[in-house]
Design a protein around this motif. Sequence first.
Motif, short mmCIF file in Angstrom:
data_model
loop_
_atom_site.label_atom_id
_atom_site.label_comp_id
_atom_site.label_asym_id
_atom_site.label_seq_id
_atom_site.Cartn_x
_atom_site.Cartn_y
_atom_site.Cartn_z
N VAL A 90 -0.64 -8.28 5.03
CA VAL A 90 -0.35 -8.47 3.61
C VAL A 90 0.78 -9.48 3.49
O VAL A 90 1.85 -9.30 4.09
N VAL A 91 0.54 -10.53 2.72
CA VAL A 91 1.51 -11.61 2.56
C VAL A 91 1.97 -11.64 1.11
O VAL A 91 1.15 -11.68 0.19
N ARG A 92 3.27 -11.61 0.94
CA ARG A 92 3.88 -11.61 -0.40
C ARG A 92 3.50 -12.88 -1.16
O ARG A 92 3.26 -13.93 -0.57
N GLN A 93 3.52 -12.80 -2.47
CA GLN A 93 3.02 -13.88 -3.33
C GLN A 93 3.79 -15.19 -3.21
O GLN A 93 3.21 -16.25 -3.43
N ASP A 94 5.05 -15.17 -2.83
CA ASP A 94 5.82 -16.42 -2.76
C ASP A 94 6.04 -16.90 -1.32
O ASP A 94 6.88 -17.75 -1.06
N THR A 95 5.26 -16.38 -0.40
CA THR A 95 5.40 -16.72 1.02
C THR A 95 4.51 -17.91 1.37
O THR A 95 3.40 -18.05 0.86
N LEU A 117 -6.76 -10.64 6.06
CA LEU A 117 -5.63 -11.24 5.36
C LEU A 117 -5.67 -10.80 3.90
O LEU A 117 -6.73 -10.82 3.26
N VAL A 118 -4.53 -10.38 3.39
CA VAL A 118 -4.38 -10.00 1.98
C VAL A 118 -3.24 -10.82 1.43
O VAL A 118 -2.08 -10.59 1.77
N ARG A 119 -3.57 -11.77 0.59
CA ARG A 119 -2.53 -12.58 -0.05
C ARG A 119 -2.37 -12.12 -1.48
O ARG A 119 -3.32 -12.14 -2.27
N LEU A 120 -1.17 -11.69 -1.80
CA LEU A 120 -0.89 -11.26 -3.17
C LEU A 120 -0.64 -12.48 -4.03
O LEU A 120 -0.01 -13.44 -3.60
N VAL A 121 -1.14 -12.44 -5.25
CA VAL A 121 -0.83 -13.48 -6.22
C VAL A 121 -0.14 -12.80 -7.40
O VAL A 121 -0.30 -11.60 -7.59
N PRO A 122 0.66 -13.55 -8.15
CA PRO A 122 1.45 -12.92 -9.22
C PRO A 122 0.61 -12.15 -10.23
O PRO A 122 -0.57 -12.46 -10.43
N PRO A 123 1.21 -11.14 -10.87
CA PRO A 123 0.51 -10.42 -11.93
C PRO A 123 0.03 -11.37 -13.02
O PRO A 123 0.40 -12.54 -13.04
N LEU A 142 3.22 -3.59 -4.99
CA LEU A 142 3.31 -3.91 -3.57
C LEU A 142 4.28 -5.06 -3.32
O LEU A 142 5.08 -5.02 -2.38
N ASP A 143 4.25 -6.07 -4.18
CA ASP A 143 5.18 -7.18 -4.02
C ASP A 143 6.62 -6.70 -4.15
O ASP A 143 7.48 -7.07 -3.35
N ALA A 144 6.89 -5.83 -5.11
CA ALA A 144 8.25 -5.29 -5.29
C ALA A 144 8.65 -4.45 -4.08
O ALA A 144 9.80 -4.51 -3.62
N TRP A 145 7.72 -3.66 -3.56
CA TRP A 145 7.99 -2.84 -2.38
C TRP A 145 8.37 -3.72 -1.19
O TRP A 145 9.32 -3.44 -0.47
N MET A 146 7.63 -4.81 -1.00
CA MET A 146 7.91 -5.73 0.10
C MET A 146 9.26 -6.42 -0.09
O MET A 146 10.02 -6.58 0.87
N ARG A 147 9.57 -6.83 -1.30
CA ARG A 147 10.87 -7.46 -1.58
C ARG A 147 12.01 -6.50 -1.29
O ARG A 147 13.03 -6.89 -0.71
N HIS A 148 11.85 -5.25 -1.68
CA HIS A 148 12.88 -4.24 -1.45
C HIS A 148 13.17 -4.09 0.04
O HIS A 148 14.30 -3.80 0.44
N SER A 168 10.46 -13.15 7.69
CA SER A 168 10.00 -14.52 7.45
C SER A 168 8.60 -14.66 8.01
O SER A 168 8.29 -14.13 9.09
N ALA A 169 7.75 -15.40 7.31
CA ALA A 169 6.38 -15.61 7.78
C ALA A 169 6.35 -16.27 9.15
O ALA A 169 5.39 -16.11 9.90
#
Length: 185
Positions: A90-95, A117-123, A142-148, A168-169
């Motif tokens: 899972v890759v965060r939306q801004d990565t 591969l799971v790429r998150l895109v913004p809401p 999920l994005d917030a959880w990863m940022r935390h 970091s990616a």
Amino acid sequence: MTLVAKEFGHVICERDEATAAKRDADLLAELAERPEGTVRQSLIPGLQAGFLAPEGFPARGDILPQPKVTDGGGRAGLLDEFTAGAFRLVVRQDTDLAEAESALRAHRAAGGFPVTLVRLVPPAGGVVAGGPDEYREAEGVLDAWMRHRSCEAVLARPDHYVFGGVHSARETGQLLASARRHLRG
């Protein structure tokens, strides 16, 4: 899990009216403070041993949140409905996706196990999910959880526990190599 279930039983099965009224007032006050609720991974204990990344990888042993998403074809559902039963990177939306994709190619070339591969895109209002590996979160859970957890990417196991994450990616290749070694070990 048993201790959590017993605690819920004490809360739910209260027979004394005064105690139950206080319980209800306390629960309503807590809900007012945290309207987002309590997510499942805060109730279920994480793993400490087993198929996990070495110490130092963030989010290792945590349970991956279950967000509502829309896939590239416009279908809505829970992420697990689209990716269940697979290892997921899972890759965060801004990565920077190039780093994660490069690490996945190297993983496959090294005879690695299948990883989705799971790429998150913004809401809604941001980028629209368009690719087969892109998922738009409805609420950004999920994005917030990863940022935390300061993770740009996490490798989730098929049972929804996190093998490990990376800050970091650029570290994604190390994470995947660790998982391959662990499986072959």
